[in-house]
Design a protein around this motif. Structure first.
Motif, PDB file in Angstrom:
ATOM      1  N   PRO A 103       0.813  -1.224   0.000  1.00 12.71           N
ATOM      2  CA  PRO A 103       0.000   0.000   0.000  1.00 12.71           C
ATOM      3  C   PRO A 103       0.840   1.265   0.000  1.00 12.71           C
ATOM      4  O   PRO A 103       0.469   2.259  -0.614  1.00 12.71           O
ATOM      5  CB  PRO A 103      -0.834  -0.124   1.281  1.00 12.71           C
ATOM      6  N   ASP A 104       2.014   1.226   0.649  1.00 16.27           N
ATOM      7  CA  ASP A 104       2.881   2.402   0.626  1.00 16.27           C
ATOM      8  C   ASP A 104       3.348   2.691  -0.797  1.00 16.27           C
ATOM      9  O   ASP A 104       3.347   3.836  -1.247  1.00 16.27           O
ATOM     10  CB  ASP A 104       4.084   2.220   1.557  1.00 16.27           C
ATOM     11  N   GLY A 105       3.736   1.654  -1.526  1.00 22.57           N
ATOM     12  CA  GLY A 105       4.132   1.823  -2.921  1.00 22.57           C
ATOM     13  C   GLY A 105       2.970   2.295  -3.773  1.00 22.57           C
ATOM     14  O   GLY A 105       3.124   3.119  -4.678  1.00 22.57           O
ATOM     15  N   TRP A 106       1.791   1.797  -3.473  1.00 20.11           N
ATOM     16  CA  TRP A 106       0.567   2.209  -4.167  1.00 20.11           C
ATOM     17  C   TRP A 106       0.316   3.695  -3.931  1.00 20.11           C
ATOM     18  O   TRP A 106       0.056   4.446  -4.863  1.00 20.11           O
ATOM     19  CB  TRP A 106      -0.584   1.351  -3.652  1.00 20.11           C
ATOM     20  N   ASN A 107       0.421   4.123  -2.688  1.00 19.18           N
ATOM     21  CA  ASN A 107       0.210   5.535  -2.364  1.00 19.18           C
ATOM     22  C   ASN A 107       1.250   6.420  -3.046  1.00 19.18           C
ATOM     23  O   ASN A 107       0.913   7.470  -3.600  1.00 19.18           O
ATOM     24  CB  ASN A 107       0.253   5.751  -0.848  1.00 19.18           C
ATOM     25  N   THR A 108       2.485   6.005  -3.026  1.00 22.82           N
ATOM     26  CA  THR A 108       3.552   6.772  -3.663  1.00 22.82           C
ATOM     27  C   THR A 108       3.295   6.914  -5.164  1.00 22.82           C
ATOM     28  O   THR A 108       3.533   7.969  -5.739  1.00 22.82           O
ATOM     29  CB  THR A 108       4.914   6.098  -3.415  1.00 22.82           C
ATOM     30  N   ALA A 109       2.784   5.858  -5.790  1.00 19.67           N
ATOM     31  CA  ALA A 109       2.516   5.899  -7.228  1.00 19.67           C
ATOM     32  C   ALA A 109       1.476   6.957  -7.575  1.00 19.67           C
ATOM     33  O   ALA A 109       1.482   7.490  -8.684  1.00 19.67           O
ATOM     34  CB  ALA A 109       2.066   4.528  -7.716  1.00 19.67           C
ATOM     35  N   PHE A 110       0.588   7.271  -6.654  1.00 14.44           N
ATOM     36  CA  PHE A 110      -0.397   8.321  -6.909  1.00 14.44           C
ATOM     37  C   PHE A 110       0.155   9.699  -6.570  1.00 14.44           C
ATOM     38  O   PHE A 110      -0.207  10.687  -7.197  1.00 14.44           O
ATOM     39  CB  PHE A 110      -1.696   8.057  -6.141  1.00 14.44           C
ATOM     40  N   ASP A 111       1.037   9.751  -5.582  1.00 15.52           N
ATOM     41  CA  ASP A 111       1.660  11.027  -5.239  1.00 15.52           C
ATOM     42  C   ASP A 111       2.652  11.459  -6.320  1.00 15.52           C
ATOM     43  O   ASP A 111       2.761  12.629  -6.653  1.00 15.52           O
ATOM     44  CB  ASP A 111       2.383  10.926  -3.891  1.00 15.52           C
ATOM     45  N   VAL A 112       3.383  10.481  -6.848  1.00 11.56           N
ATOM     46  CA  VAL A 112       4.370  10.734  -7.900  1.00 11.56           C
ATOM     47  C   VAL A 112       4.117   9.709  -9.010  1.00 11.56           C
ATOM     48  O   VAL A 112       4.732   8.645  -9.022  1.00 11.56           O
ATOM     49  CB  VAL A 112       5.816  10.591  -7.356  1.00 11.56           C
ATOM     50  N   PRO A 113       3.173  10.002  -9.924  1.00 14.47           N
ATOM     51  CA  PRO A 113       2.769   8.994 -10.906  1.00 14.47           C
ATOM     52  C   PRO A 113       3.808   8.679 -11.979  1.00 14.47           C
ATOM     53  O   PRO A 113       3.683   7.675 -12.661  1.00 14.47           O
ATOM     54  CB  PRO A 113       1.504   9.573 -11.532  1.00 14.47           C
ATOM     55  N   TYR A 114       4.839   9.510 -12.113  1.00 14.79           N
ATOM     56  CA  TYR A 114       5.860   9.270 -13.122  1.00 14.79           C
ATOM     57  C   TYR A 114       7.237   9.478 -12.525  1.00 14.79           C
ATOM     58  O   TYR A 114       7.408  10.278 -11.620  1.00 14.79           O
ATOM     59  CB  TYR A 114       5.723  10.254 -14.300  1.00 14.79           C
ATOM     60  N   ARG A 115       8.193   8.772 -13.069  1.00 17.59           N
ATOM     61  CA  ARG A 115       9.594   9.054 -12.786  1.00 17.59           C
ATOM     62  C   ARG A 115      10.285   9.139 -14.134  1.00 17.59           C
ATOM     63  O   ARG A 115       9.815   8.574 -15.120  1.00 17.59           O
ATOM     64  CB  ARG A 115      10.225   7.988 -11.896  1.00 17.59           C
ATOM     65  N   LEU A 116      11.355   9.853 -14.188  1.00 18.85           N
ATOM     66  CA  LEU A 116      12.112   9.946 -15.431  1.00 18.85           C
ATOM     67  C   LEU A 116      13.006   8.725 -15.582  1.00 18.85           C
ATOM     68  O   LEU A 116      13.536   8.204 -14.584  1.00 18.85           O
ATOM     69  CB  LEU A 116      12.949  11.213 -15.452  1.00 18.85           C
ATOM     70  N   ASP A 117      13.173   8.261 -16.809  1.00 18.50           N
ATOM     71  CA  ASP A 117      14.072   7.139 -17.046  1.00 18.50           C
ATOM     72  C   ASP A 117      15.518   7.598 -16.871  1.00 18.50           C
ATOM     73  O   ASP A 117      15.778   8.759 -16.538  1.00 18.50           O
ATOM     74  CB  ASP A 117      13.832   6.523 -18.431  1.00 18.50           C
ATOM     75  N   ASP A 118      16.457   6.694 -17.094  1.00 24.60           N
ATOM     76  CA  ASP A 118      17.870   7.004 -16.866  1.00 24.60           C
ATOM     77  C   ASP A 118      18.383   8.129 -17.769  1.00 24.60           C
ATOM     78  O   ASP A 118      19.343   8.809 -17.418  1.00 24.60           O
ATOM     79  CB  ASP A 118      18.731   5.748 -17.062  1.00 24.60           C
ATOM     80  N   THR A 119      17.753   8.334 -18.918  1.00 20.54           N
ATOM     81  CA  THR A 119      18.184   9.407 -19.815  1.00 20.54           C
ATOM     82  C   THR A 119      17.624  10.755 -19.384  1.00 20.54           C
ATOM     83  O   THR A 119      18.091  11.794 -19.840  1.00 20.54           O
ATOM     84  CB  THR A 119      17.724   9.145 -21.268  1.00 20.54           C
ATOM     85  N   GLY A 120      16.596  10.743 -18.540  1.00 21.05           N
ATOM     86  CA  GLY A 120      15.962  11.975 -18.097  1.00 21.05           C
ATOM     87  C   GLY A 120      14.997  12.565 -19.109  1.00 21.05           C
ATOM     88  O   GLY A 120      14.513  13.671 -18.940  1.00 21.05           O
ATOM     89  N   ARG A 121      14.697  11.812 -20.169  1.00 16.82           N
ATOM     90  CA  ARG A 121      13.827  12.327 -21.229  1.00 16.82           C
ATOM     91  C   ARG A 121      12.477  11.638 -21.309  1.00 16.82           C
ATOM     92  O   ARG A 121      11.553  12.150 -21.917  1.00 16.82           O
ATOM     93  CB  ARG A 121      14.527  12.197 -22.578  1.00 16.82           C
ATOM     94  N   LYS A 122      12.345  10.473 -20.754  1.00 17.57           N
ATOM     95  CA  LYS A 122      11.103   9.713 -20.887  1.00 17.57           C
ATOM     96  C   LYS A 122      10.490   9.467 -19.515  1.00 17.57           C
ATOM     97  O   LYS A 122      11.170   9.075 -18.577  1.00 17.57           O
ATOM     98  CB  LYS A 122      11.384   8.375 -21.584  1.00 17.57           C
ATOM     99  N   ARG A 123       9.165   9.687 -19.436  1.00 14.90           N
ATOM    100  CA  ARG A 123       8.459   9.403 -18.188  1.00 14.90           C
ATOM    101  C   ARG A 123       8.094   7.931 -18.119  1.00 14.90           C
ATOM    102  O   ARG A 123       7.601   7.358 -19.088  1.00 14.90           O
ATOM    103  CB  ARG A 123       7.185  10.224 -18.101  1.00 14.90           C
ATOM    104  N   VAL A 124       8.308   7.369 -16.953  1.00 20.25           N
ATOM    105  CA  VAL A 124       7.957   5.974 -16.707  1.00 20.25           C
ATOM    106  C   VAL A 124       6.830   5.976 -15.683  1.00 20.25           C
ATOM    107  O   VAL A 124       6.978   6.537 -14.594  1.00 20.25           O
ATOM    108  CB  VAL A 124       9.170   5.187 -16.165  1.00 20.25           C
ATOM    109  N   PRO A 125       5.681   5.364 -16.025  1.00 17.68           N
ATOM    110  CA  PRO A 125       4.567   5.350 -15.071  1.00 17.68           C
ATOM    111  C   PRO A 125       4.906   4.534 -13.831  1.00 17.68           C
ATOM    112  O   PRO A 125       5.515   3.479 -13.919  1.00 17.68           O
ATOM    113  CB  PRO A 125       3.428   4.689 -15.843  1.00 17.68           C
ATOM    114  N   GLN A 126       4.481   5.030 -12.680  1.00 20.19           N
ATOM    115  CA  GLN A 126       4.691   4.329 -11.420  1.00 20.19           C
ATOM    116  C   GLN A 126       3.531   3.391 -11.060  1.00 20.19           C
ATOM    117  O   GLN A 126       3.771   2.325 -10.537  1.00 20.19           O
ATOM    118  CB  GLN A 126       4.911   5.336 -10.291  1.00 20.19           C
ATOM    119  N   PRO A 127       2.260   3.781 -11.316  1.00 23.87           N
ATOM    120  CA  PRO A 127       1.165   2.864 -10.959  1.00 23.87           C
ATOM    121  C   PRO A 127       1.183   1.625 -11.854  1.00 23.87           C
ATOM    122  O   PRO A 127       1.698   1.672 -12.977  1.00 23.87           O
ATOM    123  CB  PRO A 127      -0.105   3.688 -11.234  1.00 23.87           C
TER     124      PRO A 127
END
Length: 175
Positions: A103-127
């Motif tokens: 549930p903590d990971g689930w909550n975090t995915a809604f607080d921060v739904p995307y993270r940048l990939d290693d190149t910093g150019r592409k969003r990676v969905p968290q949920p």
């Protein structure tokens, strides 16, 4: 890069409980598909030695992967650890210790739904995918249920039962 995507608007139409249920449905369909491979005997001669054991073991793994989304769904709909624990055969404290990280990971995915990939150019969905793109998940799971479940008379057997946010309440999200 824009701050939002079209998926954000789709996600905003559903409650978190509904999104959790979609993720559980997605995992349950995978378990059912895995089990269906063990039903037919037609291809047994083509299955190598130990092959059916491999399939059965994979089914256990799929079912175990469905357990965390089931716990998340139950927590989203208000179930306490004391209510969940008896079904797991453990104490409420053990249930919380084992599953609270999900549930903590689930909550975090809604607080921060995307993270940048290693190149910093592409969003990676968290949920999970079914929660990230609920429109796709509803279409896929409705189709799956209509084709797999015998007693389904509903054109939208999965999505029709999901709780949506009243239209006047969901935020307007524009890309």
């Amino acid at each position: 890069m824009t701050a939002t995507t079209p998926y954000d608007a789709d996600r905003a139409r559903f409650t978190r409980q509904a999104l959790a249920r979609l993720v559980l449905c997605d995992h349950a369909a995978d378990v059912a598909d895995g089990a269906s491979g063990l039903v037919s005997t037609e291809n047994d001669p083509d299955t190598g030695s130990g092959g059916r054991v491999s399939q059965a073991f994979q089914l256990i793994e799929l079912a175990e992967r469905a357990l965390a989304p089931a716990v998340i769904y139950e927590r989203e709909r208000g179930s306490s650890w004391a209510e969940i624990a008896p079904y797991l055969g453990i104490s409420p404290a053990e249930a919380e210790e084992r599953f609270a990280v999900n549930p903590d990971g689930w909550n975090t995915a809604f607080d921060v739904p995307y993270r940048l990939d290693d190149t910093g150019r592409k969003r990676v969905p968290q949920p999970p995918t079914a929660a990230y793109d609920p429109a796709w998940a509803c279409d896929r799971l409705d189709t799956w249920a209509r084709s797999q479940l015998v007693l389904v008379n509903d054109a939208r057997p999965v999505s029709s039962g999901l709780v949506k946010v009243p239209e006047k309440e969901f935020p307007s999200v524009t890309p």
